[in-house]
Scaffold this motif. Structure first.
Motif, PDB file in Angstrom:
ATOM      1  N   THR A 445     -58.181  -8.509 -26.484  1.00 34.06           N
ATOM      2  CA  THR A 445     -57.831  -7.721 -25.298  1.00 34.06           C
ATOM      3  C   THR A 445     -58.513  -8.223 -24.032  1.00 34.06           C
ATOM      4  OG1 THR A 445     -59.580  -6.134 -25.836  1.00 34.06           O
ATOM      5  CG2 THR A 445     -57.353  -5.639 -26.629  1.00 34.06           C
ATOM      6  N   ALA A 446     -59.630  -8.937 -24.192  1.00 35.34           N
ATOM      7  CA  ALA A 446     -60.358  -9.433 -23.022  1.00 35.34           C
ATOM      8  C   ALA A 446     -59.773 -10.742 -22.499  1.00 35.34           C
ATOM      9  CB  ALA A 446     -61.832  -9.619 -23.360  1.00 35.34           C
ATOM     10  N   ASN A 447     -59.312 -11.601 -23.429  1.00 38.73           N
ATOM     11  CA  ASN A 447     -58.705 -12.882 -23.045  1.00 38.73           C
ATOM     12  C   ASN A 447     -57.347 -13.006 -23.743  1.00 38.73           C
ATOM     13  OD1 ASN A 447     -61.080 -14.127 -21.561  1.00 38.73           O
ATOM     14  ND2 ASN A 447     -62.003 -13.677 -23.552  1.00 38.73           N
ATOM     15  N   PRO A 448     -56.363 -12.256 -23.271  1.00 39.70           N
ATOM     16  CA  PRO A 448     -55.087 -12.156 -23.992  1.00 39.70           C
ATOM     17  C   PRO A 448     -54.241 -13.413 -23.918  1.00 39.70           C
ATOM     18  CG  PRO A 448     -54.962 -10.981 -21.904  1.00 39.70           C
ATOM     19  CD  PRO A 448     -56.379 -11.406 -22.068  1.00 39.70           C
ATOM     20  N   SER A 537     -47.744  -3.881 -16.788  1.00 38.35           N
ATOM     21  CA  SER A 537     -48.817  -4.871 -16.976  1.00 38.35           C
ATOM     22  C   SER A 537     -48.355  -6.008 -17.877  1.00 38.35           C
ATOM     23  CB  SER A 537     -50.060  -4.201 -17.569  1.00 38.35           C
ATOM     24  OG  SER A 537     -50.609  -3.267 -16.677  1.00 38.35           O
ATOM     25  N   ALA A 538     -47.610  -5.673 -18.926  1.00 36.19           N
ATOM     26  CA  ALA A 538     -47.105  -6.701 -19.839  1.00 36.19           C
ATOM     27  C   ALA A 538     -46.130  -7.627 -19.119  1.00 36.19           C
ATOM     28  CB  ALA A 538     -46.433  -6.045 -21.043  1.00 36.19           C
ATOM     29  N   LEU A 539     -45.289  -7.090 -18.256  1.00 35.85           N
ATOM     30  CA  LEU A 539     -44.369  -7.929 -17.477  1.00 35.85           C
ATOM     31  C   LEU A 539     -45.129  -8.827 -16.512  1.00 35.85           C
ATOM     32  CD1 LEU A 539     -41.401  -5.516 -16.650  1.00 35.85           C
ATOM     33  CD2 LEU A 539     -41.342  -7.542 -18.104  1.00 35.85           C
ATOM     34  N   ARG A 540     -46.175  -8.298 -15.901  1.00 36.99           N
ATOM     35  CA  ARG A 540     -46.988  -9.120 -14.997  1.00 36.99           C
ATOM     36  C   ARG A 540     -47.661 -10.254 -15.767  1.00 36.99           C
ATOM     37  NH1 ARG A 540     -49.428  -3.816 -12.004  1.00 36.99           N
ATOM     38  NH2 ARG A 540     -47.864  -3.648 -10.335  1.00 36.99           N
ATOM     39  N   PHE A 541     -48.081  -9.950 -16.991  1.00 33.92           N
ATOM     40  CA  PHE A 541     -48.682 -10.986 -17.840  1.00 33.92           C
ATOM     41  C   PHE A 541     -47.660 -12.093 -18.106  1.00 33.92           C
ATOM     42  CE2 PHE A 541     -49.499 -12.792 -22.042  1.00 33.92           C
ATOM     43  CZ  PHE A 541     -50.826 -13.177 -21.929  1.00 33.92           C
ATOM     44  N   LEU A 542     -46.428 -11.707 -18.440  1.00 34.78           N
ATOM     45  CA  LEU A 542     -45.374 -12.700 -18.670  1.00 34.78           C
ATOM     46  C   LEU A 542     -45.143 -13.552 -17.430  1.00 34.78           C
ATOM     47  CD1 LEU A 542     -42.463 -10.946 -20.624  1.00 34.78           C
ATOM     48  CD2 LEU A 542     -44.087 -12.637 -21.484  1.00 34.78           C
ATOM     49  N   ALA A 544     -47.067 -14.297 -15.088  1.00 35.42           N
ATOM     50  CA  ALA A 544     -48.205 -15.149 -14.730  1.00 35.42           C
ATOM     51  C   ALA A 544     -48.385 -16.345 -15.663  1.00 35.42           C
ATOM     52  CB  ALA A 544     -49.485 -14.321 -14.712  1.00 35.42           C
ATOM     53  N   GLN A 545     -47.578 -16.417 -16.735  1.00 34.76           N
ATOM     54  CA  GLN A 545     -47.768 -17.488 -17.707  1.00 34.76           C
ATOM     55  C   GLN A 545     -47.338 -18.840 -17.153  1.00 34.76           C
ATOM     56  OE1 GLN A 545     -49.452 -16.787 -20.780  1.00 34.76           O
ATOM     57  NE2 GLN A 545     -49.706 -15.111 -19.324  1.00 34.76           N
ATOM     58  N   GLU A 546     -48.058 -19.863 -17.564  1.00 34.55           N
ATOM     59  CA  GLU A 546     -47.755 -21.227 -17.129  1.00 34.55           C
ATOM     60  C   GLU A 546     -46.363 -21.632 -17.626  1.00 34.55           C
ATOM     61  OE1 GLU A 546     -49.661 -25.744 -17.478  1.00 34.55           O
ATOM     62  OE2 GLU A 546     -50.743 -23.997 -18.256  1.00 34.55           O
ATOM     63  N   GLY A 547     -45.570 -22.188 -16.741  1.00 30.63           N
ATOM     64  CA  GLY A 547     -44.228 -22.621 -17.098  1.00 30.63           C
ATOM     65  C   GLY A 547     -43.164 -21.552 -16.913  1.00 30.63           C
ATOM     66  N   LEU A 552     -40.920 -11.499 -11.857  1.00 29.37           N
ATOM     67  CA  LEU A 552     -40.318 -10.305 -12.429  1.00 29.37           C
ATOM     68  C   LEU A 552     -40.584  -9.100 -11.532  1.00 29.37           C
ATOM     69  CD1 LEU A 552     -41.421 -10.841 -16.154  1.00 29.37           C
ATOM     70  CD2 LEU A 552     -39.292 -11.548 -15.057  1.00 29.37           C
ATOM     71  N   VAL A 553     -39.517  -8.409 -11.180  1.00 30.84           N
ATOM     72  CA  VAL A 553     -39.612  -7.204 -10.354  1.00 30.84           C
ATOM     73  C   VAL A 553     -39.115  -6.027 -11.181  1.00 30.84           C
ATOM     74  CG1 VAL A 553     -38.792  -6.040  -8.267  1.00 30.84           C
ATOM     75  CG2 VAL A 553     -39.298  -8.492  -8.203  1.00 30.84           C
ATOM     76  N   VAL A 554     -39.871  -4.947 -11.169  1.00 32.87           N
ATOM     77  CA  VAL A 554     -39.540  -3.758 -11.963  1.00 32.87           C
ATOM     78  C   VAL A 554     -38.790  -2.744 -11.110  1.00 32.87           C
ATOM     79  CG1 VAL A 554     -40.491  -1.791 -13.232  1.00 32.87           C
ATOM     80  CG2 VAL A 554     -41.533  -4.056 -13.463  1.00 32.87           C
TER      81      VAL A 554
END
Length: 574
Positions: A445-448, A537-542, A544-547, A552-554
């Motif tokens: 959870t700290a470094n997902p 938060s999960a969408l923001r994580f997606l 922010a992923q490299e590549g 993504l707008v909610v």
């Protein structure tokens, strides 16, 4: 700090949307000349405060000799001759000869208005009445006004507030009853409102060429959107948002909204924020305008309540303060020093940085969350969520014995909405869970490295579907989609040709999906029935992923928690 969010870094020009909504509201008020009393629907209070600074609205009202009737009797406030009230059943006490109502199209609100007018007539008061429906007038409401014989006394208009930017990447349609209206009451008006909001976005930012929908309500919205495009076409050559992915809420679990944030703010006991005012509530703004909140909002709650992330925040902020100033204040900006501090010591550290009051606020909030999440009631809730994910079931009689038979109507509503379901045969959940990898063991959870971090090992089903849609399309998981409630559809809208599979729609990153200036393309993800902060938060994580090829707008009918979602279905017997 202002409750109105900072939208400077939004991937779409949300500032222009907000400015337009603000301008339309101000024009409504200015076009009604003379002194007037503005009466606002309680549910619209937070919405209005998200688009117009309270200070700006007060200035306009004062300069135009308005009276502003807002909030509730216990929150009465006198400032520069402005009275603040919400619309209630109580008669309006004002000397103004013009009364302006700003309301949603709700029958109970119409009855309040009728009661006010009848009360004025009985006292021989002569007033001019204006009713502005948000976002659209409804025949059923006007029928009530006619039956009560007040319709002819009203000047009726609309304030077309279909979408409100709550943050840089979040739009709310403010339809908090949409889920119940559709599934329990059979009223699908909200689906038209959602389609209208999206179509209005298209007029501002161009046609959305690719639409994917999962769930009965979502497919219906996609159909309405296509009809609107046929009747009022948007120029197909103007494209900013490449994809629209709509999801009817399948089921929701939520650990994220522990503070019950509403319209970018939360109300807390003053003691939590270190202010000794017994019984007083303090409204604390929490949105992207707060840099520290922006840094921590997408962390797992297990991480937020620990001392180490708080120390990291202090370190980052202290880094913007000159070393000489830290030295003069007797502070140490060393990383190891700060990481070794307790929460109490960190609060002392923050107090010395007088120029950074937000830090004190966030330390107080983290300490409150730490206490809350260690309570047996919260831990018991986590156990129940785990039980649900593991596909264990409860007998209805067990629920009635637990909560009481006075909740039969509420449980019936939840069953109609599909949130409670009698399991008559072996379900598909275990198959879906395995195929979509919804439960991930040993989640960091700290470094997902996976969206499952938001729920400490559970990947939200809704976001997994979005993840598949933008990476490889839905065709590879079509068999799994059929196991989930409701139909799914896809449309290539530039020529209105429906395709039988997702292969015809771009799923994985493609150079063609880039827009002008090399910027990433946009995907609008719409949640019908509500979205939790954890899913955002999960969408923001997606994103922010490299590549990742997309921003993504909610879009959502409302930001919900487990509490607010079920609240809409509650019915009190007797």
């Amino acid at each position: 700090m202002a409750q109105i969010p900072n939208l400077d870094n939004a991937p779409l020009n949300f500032t222009s949307l907000r400015d337009q909504s603000q301008k339309e509201l101000i024009n409504i008020l200015k076009n009604i000349r003379g002194r007037k009393c503005l009466v606002i629907d309680p549910k619209l209070g937070g919405s209005i405060s998200s688009i117009v600074q309270t200070s700006l609205l007060k200035a306009i009202l004062n300069s135009s000799c308005y009276f502003f009737w807002f909030v509730s009797p216990e929150a009465k406030k006198q400032e520069h001759g402005v009275e603040l009230r919400h619309l209630t059943a109580d008669p309006i006490q004002t000397e103004c000869t013009k009364v302006v109502y700003l309301v949603r199209s709700q029958i109970d609100l119409m009855k309040f208005i009728c009661s006010h007018i009848h009360n004025d007539i009985s006292k021989g008061l002569q007033r001019e009445y204006f009713v502005y429906f948000v976002p659209r007038r409804a025949v059923v409401c006007e029928k009530i006004l006619e039956e009560e014989k007040v319709h002819h006394l009203l000047n009726i208009g609309e304030y077309p507030l279909y979408a409100i930017p709550l943050d840089e990447d979040v739009l709310s349609f403010e339809l908090d009853l949409a889920y119940k209206d559709c599934l329990v009451d059979g009223d699908t008006t909200s689906l038209w409102h959602i389609a209208k909001a999206i179509h209005e976005l298209e007029f501002s930012f161009g046609l959305i060429p690719n639409v994917r929908a999962k769930g009965k309500a979502s497919v219906r919205v996609a159909d309405i959107l296509n009809r609107m495009q046929a009747e009022e076409p948007v120029n197909a050559s103007d494209v900013t948002v490449q994809h629209f992915c709509s999801l009817s809420k399948i089921f929701i679990q939520n650990r994220s909204q522990l503070l019950r944030i509403n319209n970018g703010a939360v109300e807390l006991d003053s003691s939590i924020m270190g202010v000794q005012q017994d019984g007083k509530k303090i409204k604390v703004p929490l949105n992207s305008s707060d840099k520290l909140f922006k840094e921590t909002r997408d962390l797992n709650f297990e991480v937020v309540v620990q001392v180490r992330p708080l120390a990291a925040i202090c370190i980052v902020t202290a880094g913007s303060t000159s070393k000489s100033n830290l030295h003069e204040a007797g502070l140490h900006g060393d990383v190891n020093y700060l990481q070794s501090q307790t929460v109490s010591e960190l609060k002392d550290f923050v107090r010395k940085l007088n120029s950074l009051p937000e830090m004190t606020r966030h330390i107080n909030l983290a300490q409150h969350l730490s206490t809350y999440t260690s309570k047996p009631a919260f831990l018991g809730r986590l156990d129940m969520e785990h039980t649900i994910v593991e596909a264990q079931s409860y007998d209805m009689r067990e629920l009635l014995h637990s909560y009481g038979f006075e909740h039969m109507a509420t449980l019936n509503n939840l069953e109609k909405a599909g949130l409670l379901k009698k399991q008559e045969s072996k379900g598909n959940w275990l198959t879906v869970k395995r195929a979509l990898q919804l439960v991930v063991d040993d989640t960091d959870t700290a470094n997902p490295n996976d969206i499952s971090y938001v729920f400490s090992g559970y990947a939200p089903l809704s976001i997994r579907l979005v993840q598949h849609a933008i990476r490889s399309g839905w065709r590879p998981i079509e068999d799994i989609l059929k196991l989930l409630p409701g139909p799914h559809s896809e449309t290539k809208r530039s020529g209105f040709a429906s395709s039988p599979s997702f292969d015809s729609l771009p799923g994985a990153p493609h150079t063609a999906d880039k827009v002008g200036g090399g910027r990433r393309s946009l995907v609008l993800v719409v949640f019908i029935g509500g979205v939790t902060f954890a899913e955002i938060s999960a969408l923001r994580f997606l994103s922010a992923q490299e590549g990742m090829a997309y921003d993504l707008v909610v879009g959502t009918t409302k930001i919900v928690s487990g509490h607010t979602l079920t609240e809409a279905f509650v019915e009190n017997l007797g």
